[in-house]
Design a protein around this motif. Structure first.
Motif, short mmCIF file in Angstrom:
data_model
loop_
_atom_site.label_atom_id
_atom_site.label_comp_id
_atom_site.label_asym_id
_atom_site.label_seq_id
_atom_site.Cartn_x
_atom_site.Cartn_y
_atom_site.Cartn_z
N GLU A 140 -77.22 -55.73 67.78
CA GLU A 140 -76.76 -57.05 68.63
C GLU A 140 -75.68 -57.49 68.78
O GLU A 140 -75.19 -58.16 69.59
CB GLU A 140 -77.17 -57.66 67.37
N LEU A 141 -74.38 -56.56 67.53
CA LEU A 141 -73.25 -56.99 68.14
C LEU A 141 -73.11 -56.34 69.86
O LEU A 141 -71.88 -56.96 70.54
CB LEU A 141 -71.82 -56.83 66.91
N GLN A 165 -71.08 -57.37 74.99
CA GLN A 165 -72.01 -57.16 76.78
C GLN A 165 -71.34 -57.49 77.45
O GLN A 165 -71.35 -58.22 78.58
CB GLN A 165 -73.06 -55.82 76.98
N LYS A 166 -71.63 -59.33 76.52
CA LYS A 166 -72.39 -60.35 77.35
C LYS A 166 -70.46 -61.61 77.40
O LYS A 166 -70.55 -62.89 77.99
CB LYS A 166 -73.50 -61.69 76.83
N ILE A 167 -69.27 -61.15 76.35
CA ILE A 167 -68.22 -61.27 76.84
C ILE A 167 -67.61 -61.22 77.58
O ILE A 167 -67.17 -59.52 77.67
CB ILE A 167 -67.71 -61.56 75.44
N GLY A 168 -66.02 -61.08 77.76
CA GLY A 168 -65.17 -61.10 78.82
C GLY A 168 -64.40 -61.01 77.48
O GLY A 168 -63.36 -62.44 78.03
N PRO A 169 -63.75 -60.30 77.07
CA PRO A 169 -62.49 -60.27 76.47
C PRO A 169 -60.98 -60.35 77.12
O PRO A 169 -61.30 -58.71 78.30
CB PRO A 169 -62.65 -60.02 75.08
N VAL A 170 -59.84 -60.67 77.17
CA VAL A 170 -58.74 -60.91 77.71
C VAL A 170 -57.82 -61.10 76.93
O VAL A 170 -57.84 -62.01 75.41
CB VAL A 170 -58.75 -61.41 78.61
N PHE A 171 -56.65 -59.95 75.91
CA PHE A 171 -56.17 -60.38 75.09
C PHE A 171 -54.48 -59.73 75.56
O PHE A 171 -54.22 -59.84 76.43
CB PHE A 171 -55.86 -58.74 73.81
#
Lengths: 225, 293
Positions: A73-74, A79-85
């Motif tokens: 599930e995680l 996959q639905k999140i767009g992370p930027v660091f």
């Protein structure tokens, strides 16, 4: 989109990353989380991304309980999140195009969609002329734009940018923040953490979450510029 | 994750990048594994040749019955035919016995020219069932007129013993090679995972499935192992050619397997073993880096 109720994160050494935070973030918003270094911004982001699990209270992201979320599930949630660091987290030695594609290859996309989304997203961040450049050779500002392209190419429901301007000068910071704002839509929420509060003076409509000593407070801001 | 064929070049490219990232370790591992696989293929080749020799001799089980001068070979043949386990009896004339020895000795047969006469005597070649060889030899020796019975049972037994030792040694070598390959491959995979831990972390944050993240590492491990297998085969082919030429020249009576067939078998065996061990090593390496639940 995000619901926190009495949410706390306590590390093994006994210190609190976050204390009894309660808030609701609706979808389609631009959200700024501000606070000094070590105030708890990153702790909150880590819990949103499932890197850390709440030690008490509840946190729901897209209706997923982050306290008990399973491995599969995680993965689906991420996959639905767009992370930027802050440190970009790009794959060294690969081109801008390859970096963006890597974030798409395991999604349910055809080969044509893969190429189309990659080129479109690089165009949106103004890097269509540097598609085949190795990311190590790009400037910091350009690298962050590649990271943003990688995030938005996934057509995420939630973009989480953790200190995206931390390694950038003022002009590049403004470019990056303006760029991130353009992706806010009824389908997409953008959350940006920053300790550079002066950059918010330019904003008019946003949700402002302040974090101080692990405690969070939320207010909606509507400025007439 | 549904596997998409168009991603395969990406996985290959990533596997290549992984190898290049720690090239010196990779080359050293290939050389070490090549030496290990060389020992494996030589042992397998030797074991197979010994088994082949034993089986060939067993399938040609026969005893030679020499009789007193003046005895009637037809009558002795009739008596021998009565013995249980005897299949066929052929009278070998002295000239044919000599011809056979000339053929067997090859270049060394020149020594026979030193004799003014044919030193071989006629005898009866008795084809028998191998499991009854001992009883047949005793019974044949008791037939009236029989002077001497020569059997090759002792040679066969020794050959079978040697073959069994080689087979056992082969199994031990395979076990040792298996363990060494798995340890070496898993080590280089673990090292690769450590060197790429940041990229792996990023892919996990993007929601990439484990299969997608680790497939390049598996390809890398399998490629490492197969490359070593191919290198070892090259050395094996060169060595086998020397050994074969040496044996057929100096010991022409040895019953050796067909050279091309042996090499084909060795190639298939070495490469399939390399493939399986490379796969096993990669999976062990990946498994050992995962956090314990």
């Amino acid at each position: 989109m995000i619901e926190a109720n009495q949410l706390s994160l306590q590390y093994k050494d006994g210190t609190f990353g976050l204390k009894e935070a309660s808030l609701v973030i609706a979808g389609g918003k631009l959200v700024y989380i501000t606070g000094a270094s070590g105030s708890g911004k990153t702790s909150f982001i880590k819990m949103l991304l499932g890197i850390e699990r709440p030690t008490s209270g509840d946190l729901k992201v897209m209706n997923m309980d982050m306290k008990s979320i399973g491995h599969g599930e995680l993965r689906s949630l991420r996959q639905k999140i767009g992370p930027v660091f802050q440190d970009f987290k790009l794959l060294d030695g690969r081109t801008a195009c390859e970096n963006v594609m890597t974030g798409l290859r395991f999604l349910e996309l055809s080969k044509e969609e893969l190429y189309q989304r990659t080129l479109e997203s690089l165009e949106k961040v103004g890097l269509s002329h540097k598609v085949h450049n190795i990311v190590d050779k790009l400037s910091y500002g350009e690298r962050q734009r590649v990271a943003i392209a990688r995030a938005v190419a996934r057509k995420p429901v939630l973009i989480i940018a953790d200190e995206p301007t931390g390694n950038l000068d003022r002009s590049n910071s403004i470019i990056v923040l303006d760029l991130l704002k353009t992706f806010v839509s009824p389908e997409t929420t953008v959350i940006i953490t920053t300790h550079a509060t002066h950059l918010l003076e330019r904003e008019k409509d946003y949700v402002h979450i302040t974090v101080e000593d692990g405690r969070m407070s939320l207010k909606e801001v509507h400025h007439e510029l | 994750m549904s596997f998409k064929l168009f991603n395969f070049p990406y996985f290959l490219k990533e596997a290549g990048t992984l190898a290049r990232k720690d090239l010196s370790s990779y080359i050293l591992s290939v050389l070490s594994l090549s030496m290990i696989f060389f020992i494996l293929s030589m042992t397998a080749g030797l074991g197979y040749s010994m088994s082949y020799m034993a089986e060939s001799l067993q399938s040609e089980a026969e005893i030679s019955v020499y009789y007193d001068p003046g005895s009637d070979p037809d009558r002795i043949s009739e008596d021998l035919q009565e013995i249980n386990g005897v299949e066929e009896i052929i009278l070998i004339q002295a000239d044919e016995a000599k011809d056979r020895m000339v053929k067997l000795l090859g270049d060394d047969s020149k020594i026979l020219a030193l004799f003014d006469y044919n030193p071989f005597s006629e005898y009866l070649e008795v084809h028998i069932q191998l499991d009854k060889a001992e009883e047949i030899s005793v019974s044949a020796a008791n037939v009236e007129g029989v002077n001497y019975v020569r059997d090759n049972k002792e040679v066969l037994t020794k050959l079978e013993d040697i073959s069994a030792v080689f087979n056992l040694a082969g199994l031990l070598v395979i076990a040792a090679v298996g363990a060494a390959t798995v340890v070496l491959t898993s080590h280089i995979i673990r090292q690769g995972i450590y060197l790429n831990r940041d990229a792996i972390g990023t892919l996990k944050l993007l929601g990439a499935p484990d299969g997608f993240i680790y497939l390049p590492f598996i390809i890398n491990g399998v490629f490492l192992s197969i490359l070593s297998g191919i290198l070892s085969l090259g050395v094996t082919i060169m060595s086998a050619s020397q050994i074969f030429n040496g044996l057929t020249g100096s010991l022409p009576f040895l019953v050796l397997p067909d050279y091309d067939l042996l090499l084909t078998g060795l190639s298939i065996f070495t490469l399939s073993t390399a493939l399986l061990l490379g796969l096993a090593g990669s999976l062990v390496g990946i498994g050992s880096t995962k956090p314990k639940k």
